[in-house]
Write a protein that holds these residues in place. Sequence first.
Motif: not given
Length: 299
Positions: A232-251, A255-260
């Motif tokens: 959950l703390t790993a996935l929180a990095r992208i959930v908290a910083n995801f913006y539907w207006e800029f989906p690809l940029q948000s990922i 996403l790299y912070e989620v991965l490691y």
Amino acid sequence: MTKDQTQRILKISVFLIFFGRAWQHLFWDAPYRTFFWDESLLKPIIEGLFNTSWQEYATSERTDQIIQNGIKTNGFIYLIAAISSLAIRKEVSKLFRIPILIGGISLVLLTLLMTKEKFYHAAQFFEHSIQFGLPLVLLYSYSKRLKIERLILILKILIAFTFFSHGLYAFGFYPVPGKFVDMTIHIFGFSESNAIAFLYVAGILDFILAILIFIPKVQIYALWYAVIWGLLTALARIVANFYWEFPLQSIHQNLYEVLYRLPHGLTPLLVILSIKKQSGPKIKKAAHIMDSPPAKLKI
């Protein structure tokens, strides 16, 4: 769960660590300037050995470009290490050991730089224990001296250091990172005071977890909590910083912070499976003894 299956989870975890760091270094940034722009440390060397003023060195575009090229080079090293961690097998383990070992050493150095950047907080270093420790554990898993009991103990120590150190920040022993507070507010909609209170409780649970994983009767429950909280703390990095207006940029940015960080949840899972694998032969042995006919008494 066979040895091959547990080793596969270990290989995937190490791959995620290296690939996440490769992504970071190739496309974003890393804290190498905290060393190369340390005036108190490098000024005597720059001015004495290279006969260049510190001002000229620190403001030079060439210097910055060299640092940036070094970061990208390290990114390629992590990428090779990531591929090696998936490709390594018992038959060809020596071929892939060197990239994994170099990548592991580089992770230790990276963690030291992050610790320097955070005013040498010990928790900043040990919070990354799983990340720089797993590559070495992967190499150990291909050793002839491998013992499942020792492997489990090493993994537990890495988990304890990681979660306890994370807890020191959430608890407030060190200043609570604004990033922690912001993520909690964005995900749960808490006020700032409630977010800090939530993190305080989470920190206490991290401390308790670091102890309970070493107590046999309750270790499985504590490890399952670590699996859930780590993921959950790993996935929180992208959930908290995801913006539907800029989906690809948000990922791309997060996403790299989620991965490691995903191995923070996968490592406790690996321990659970290893414990079950370890207890399997004991159960079979006990059942065999119970099913064996009683020995005849010799008179």
